[in-house]
Design a protein around this motif. Sequence first.
Motif, PDB file in Angstrom:
ATOM      1  N   ASN A 121     -22.812 -23.969  11.263  1.00  0.00           N
ATOM      2  CA  ASN A 121     -23.661 -24.644  11.113  1.00  0.00           C
ATOM      3  C   ASN A 121     -24.502 -23.403  12.449  1.00  0.00           C
ATOM      4  O   ASN A 121     -25.361 -23.443  12.343  1.00  0.00           O
ATOM      5  CB  ASN A 121     -24.725 -25.562  10.898  1.00  0.00           C
ATOM      6  N   GLU A 125     -27.273 -21.617  13.827  1.00  0.00           N
ATOM      7  CA  GLU A 125     -29.531 -22.306  13.810  1.00  0.00           C
ATOM      8  C   GLU A 125     -29.916 -21.844  14.228  1.00  0.00           C
ATOM      9  O   GLU A 125     -30.675 -21.581  14.485  1.00  0.00           O
ATOM     10  CB  GLU A 125     -28.960 -23.441  13.436  1.00  0.00           C
ATOM     11  N   GLU A 128     -32.253 -18.289  12.419  1.00  0.00           N
ATOM     12  CA  GLU A 128     -32.399 -18.778  11.064  1.00  0.00           C
ATOM     13  C   GLU A 128     -33.499 -19.081  11.127  1.00  0.00           C
ATOM     14  O   GLU A 128     -33.878 -19.742  12.147  1.00  0.00           O
ATOM     15  CB  GLU A 128     -31.178 -19.985  11.063  1.00  0.00           C
ATOM     16  N   LYS A 140     -23.039 -16.189   7.140  1.00  0.00           N
ATOM     17  CA  LYS A 140     -21.989 -17.274   7.627  1.00  0.00           C
ATOM     18  C   LYS A 140     -21.134 -16.717   6.440  1.00  0.00           C
ATOM     19  O   LYS A 140     -19.464 -17.746   7.076  1.00  0.00           O
ATOM     20  CB  LYS A 140     -23.338 -18.901   7.153  1.00  0.00           C
TER      21      LYS A 140
END
Length: 188
Positions: A121, A125, A128, A140
């Motif tokens: 993540n 990030e 996104e 992902k």
Amino acid sequence: MSELTIQEVVPRWVSDLASPPAHKSKSGAIPDPPGFPSQSSGSKKRDTSKETKIQPRKQATPEEMDTLKLKKAWEVALAPIKSLPMTAIMMYMTGNSLQIFSIMMVFMAFKNPIAGLLATNQAFERFETDTNKAKMLQVKLAYVAMQLVALAVGIWKVNSMGLLPTTRSDWLAWEAGREPMESAVVAV
């Protein structure tokens, strides 16, 4: 008389520094690349046939930014697989014996993919947004698959070194002893 001697003493390069040479005009056959005008002082550039204004760079639309972010995210997702051939070659070249170099290679083969899986993540990030969440999920998943492939190369190396318990003889401690169906007595 004193001015004449001062000018003779000053080297030519010093006087050239005080007055730089005039800008040489370039050939009209080769235009400047976009964004690089021939004269930095003006906002217009001269062409032999017409005058055009240099267009300022326009701001990218949100759709274009999402597309660019998605392309960058795919580059990040596919990065682990790009280093995989070199890792596999290095592991092959280290041999199957237990040596410090082969142990370090195996350690790195496990450490990097596991660290990548834990930081999935955080790796994405910055790319996104609210509009590209569904597409980022695909990216992902591809990233996780690439990390698992890299981890499989490490498992292959550990198996080739004989460190994985994959044969029956590796589990003899948990094997039950056979009960003999007959017994023989020695006659004296």
